[in-house]
Design a protein around this motif. Structure first.
Motif, PDB file in Angstrom:
ATOM      1  N   ALA A  29      -1.427 105.608  18.772  1.00 29.82           N
ATOM      2  CA  ALA A  29      -1.657 107.082  18.510  1.00 29.82           C
ATOM      3  C   ALA A  29      -2.103 107.551  20.419  1.00 29.82           C
ATOM      4  CB  ALA A  29      -2.751 107.637  18.122  1.00 29.82           C
TER       5      ALA A  29
ATOM      6  N   CYS B  84       2.881 110.359  14.186  1.00 29.83           N
ATOM      7  CA  CYS B  84       2.244 110.095  15.935  1.00 29.83           C
ATOM      8  C   CYS B  84       3.646 110.065  16.777  1.00 29.83           C
ATOM      9  CB  CYS B  84       1.559 108.581  15.973  1.00 29.83           C
ATOM     10  SG  CYS B  84       2.182 107.207  15.352  1.00 29.83           S
TER      11      CYS B  84
ATOM     12  N   SER C 126      -1.043 111.208  21.108  1.00 31.05           N
ATOM     13  CA  SER C 126      -0.951 112.128  20.105  1.00 31.05           C
ATOM     14  C   SER C 126      -2.418 112.378  19.975  1.00 31.05           C
ATOM     15  CB  SER C 126      -1.047 111.258  19.069  1.00 31.05           C
ATOM     16  OG  SER C 126       0.878 110.718  18.964  1.00 31.05           O
TER      17      SER C 126
ATOM     18  N   GLU D  45      -2.758 116.662  15.749  1.00 27.13           N
ATOM     19  CA  GLU D  45      -1.842 116.405  15.180  1.00 27.13           C
ATOM     20  C   GLU D  45      -1.914 115.020  14.408  1.00 27.13           C
ATOM     21  OE1 GLU D  45       0.612 116.583  19.355  1.00 27.13           O
ATOM     22  OE2 GLU D  45      -0.111 115.320  19.142  1.00 27.13           O
TER      23      GLU D  45
END
Length: 630
Positions: free
Chosen positions: A225, A345, A489, A493
């Motif tokens: 991420a 992601c 990310s 999210e």
């Protein structure tokens, strides 16, 4: 006299076209749309009243079929070239006038298939105009591939075949047809053989480890991420050389040369070579790893980055990713997994692979737009009677390997001429390199291994000479390679993406449990022979079951990729059921219903596994985002 491919349509042509339209409407449309004529072929009537084809090239005239007895000629070739007892697929080059197809089909098991590959659509039309081949066009056992590009033809053949279950296949290339399609035939057979072998290896890996790749990917999510993907560095080294270092036995002889140039050329090394390079005082700029298994750990245990970046497949063993002390960049090996993770992601990009980490490293160099790509340590053979370079955790003398494991070994062309010994698996990797190079002729690939197997298409240059030609005169600056604007990310999210996947998995589970219930109910109906046609109530239940199958088939959400990963083994056993489901056919036997019930029960279990994995991932993401150790 030449025969035009656009002559006025005859009743025979119309009859053949009607059969073609029924089973292959797109191909029929292409035949009608094709323009042009065949200037090197003419149809002649043979001595026994059967049409044949006379061809012309710069060496003179010749016949694609015997002018005396084309049927007998075709039968003789099939008897000579094929051993039909175990064959499941025959790939035949060239339609001709259909004689070879008609000879092959009855020689095979009734379940076996014939794939007819025709590079010239005008020649295909010629066959439709001059012989009644409606039986062939109507046959479910004949697959038609009409493509002029050999790679496109291979792709279509592979898509058409069930490579999961194919155990034996053979190519049949009649000599006269090979003469007409000489430029097509050799690369087609080479690429097809490599593609089918590679696909079977990939499928075996998928069946064995698909669930592990998915599990590892989600376990690595906290690191994925906040790291870039290979798409963020696409073209970042355009026109500049890369030295791709693998862990073959010949690497040992090149360490001194690599050390002398280590700051003047971008070094991309496979993880298996890192320890060997470190002992020689060499730190690669990138270390590549893809292995999801624990066997990958010894290459990284106790190793700390001294400036190297880790390029990892998202499915790499999580401890390798977690314990790496430098910067990380991620990729996926398949588009479906990249699509799945994009729901959480964002995309990270896909690197094509042939099953080896060296293949992935090569794809990374191509992704960077490096030029040239110089290979070293890429033996793909047991050079000097060893499996790997010194310092590799799995280095082994060939003599110590059990005889049983050597049965699949083979001899292949060597770097220095002659033959060298390799394994079937390494040969798959070699073919992958050759196919990649063949399909991208603009690539400059230099093989400076100076040992092992020859890689067709790669220029062979001694390493010292290659580095003298292409390495920079100054210390290179790799800082510009690292992207500064990739998107990280956020916690919210990631949570939204994971929750969304969980909801979809619950939907898959509910539907699969419904299918299990209906299959059981339908299978409980009584009859004397195990068949369900005519049994009271069966039609209504089958209709309901077909509706559920249809609904399941239409669930195209990327969460399906997780379901398929957790049911990879089950899908092989349920292949027949799934084929019927795809064709919207009813399951008419109790055995078929039992298979369906078993498979969708496994789907429900797979959904439970996926849901549990997503919940664990949510916990790990929360810890990582909260500053706690994962």
């Amino acid at each position: 006299m030449s025969v035009s491919a656009s002559v006025e349509a005859s009743p025979l042509f119309q009859k053949n076209m009607e059969a073609l339209r029924r089973r292959h409407p797109k191909l029929a449309g292409r035949v009608l749309a094709a323009n042009g004529s065949i200037h090197d072929l003419e149809v002649e009537m043979g001595r026994r009243g059967q049409p044949t084809l006379k061809a012309q090239d710069n060496q003179g005239a010749y016949y694609l079929h015997s002018p005396y007895d084309p049927i007998r000629e075709a039968n003789a070739l099939v008897d000579k070239e094929l051993d039909p007892a175990e064959l499941e697929v025959v790939v035949l080059l060239g339609v001709g006038l259909g004689y070879y197809i008609e000879s092959v089909l009855p020689s095979l098991d009734p379940r076996a298939q014939v794939v007819v590959v025709e590079p010239d659509i005008a020649a295909f039309r010629l066959a439709l105009e001059h012989r009644d081949i409606t039986d062939l066009l109507n046959s479910e056992r004949v697959i038609w591939v009409v493509q002029s590009n050999h790679q496109t033809a291979v792709d279509e053949v592979v898509r058409a075949l069930n490579a999961v279950t194919i155990k034996s296949w053979s190519a049949l290339i009649p000599p006269a047809i090979a003469r007409r399609y000489m430029a097509f035939a050799k690369p087609f057979v080479l690429v097809l053989s490599s593609a089918l072998t590679t696909l079977k290896v990939h499928l075996a890996t998928h069946i064995r480890a698909a669930d592990l790749f998915i599990s590892n990917t989600f376990k690595n999510l906290p690191y994925i991420a906040d790291a870039p993907g290979i798409q963020d560095v696409r073209g970042a080294w355009k026109g500049r050389p890369v030295l791709l270092i693998s862990a073959g036995p010949s690497l040992d002889q090149h360490l001194e040369t690599i050390r002398a140039f280590k700051d003047q050329i971008l070094l991309v090394a496979v993880g298996q070579a890192w320890r060997t390079l470190r002992k020689a005082g060499i730190e690669p700029h990138f270390i590549v790893t893809v292995d999801p298994f624990e066997g990958n750990l010894p290459h990284f245990d106790g190793m700390e980055s001294a400036g190297a970046c880790l390029l990892a497949d998202a499915g790499t063993h999580p401890l390798v990713v977690k314990q790496f002390t430098g910067r990380r960049i991620f990729c996926h090996s398949t588009h479906p997994v990249d699509l799945l993770m994009s729901q959480v992601c964002g995309e990270r990009g896909v690197l094509p692979t042939g099953g080896s980490v060296a293949n992935t490293a090569f794809s990374f160099a191509v992704n960077l737009s490096a030029d040239p790509i110089i290979l070293v340590g890429q033996d793909l053979a047991f050079t000097g009677g060893q499996t790997h370079s010194r310092g590799n955790a799995y280095r082994q003398a060939v003599d110590s390997i059990a005889e049983e494991k050597r049965k699949s070994w083979r001899e292949v062309p060597g770097y220095d001429g002659g033959k060298v010994t390799t394994s079937s698996q390494m040969d798959v990797y070699r073919h992958w390199f050759e196919r990649f190079i063949l399909n991208q002729p603009e690539l400059r690939v230099i093989n400076s291994t100076e040992g092992g197997a020859r890689i067709e298409g790669a220029r062979q240059v001694p390493l010292s000479e290659a580095l003298d030609m292409f390495a920079s005169d100054q210390v290179i600056n790799v800082n510009g390679l690292w992207p500064s604007d990739f998107e990280v990310s956020t916690h919210d999210e990631l949570k939204r993406g994971l929750h969304s996947l969980r909801m979809k998995l619950s939907e898959f589970k509910e539907l699969s449990e419904d299918i299990v219930h209906l299959s059981g109910e339908l299978g409980s109906l009584k009859d004397l022979h195990g068949e369900l046609q005519g049994v009271p109530g069966a039609v209504k239940l089958n209709s309901r079951l077909k509706t559920r199958f249809r609904k399941y088939r239409r669930l195209k959400h990327p969460a399906r990729i997780m379901v398929e990963a957790f049911t990879a083994r089950s899908r092989i056993g349920a292949h027949t059921v799934l084929q019927k489901q795809e064709k919207d056919e009813p399951l008419s036997s109790r055995q078929g219903l039992s298979l369906a019930q078993s498979f969708y029960r496994d789907v429900a279990k797979g959904c439970d596994q996926g849901i549990k994995l997503l919940e664990q991932t949510l916990d790990e993401v929360h810890k990582k985002m909260s500053g706690k150790e994962v």
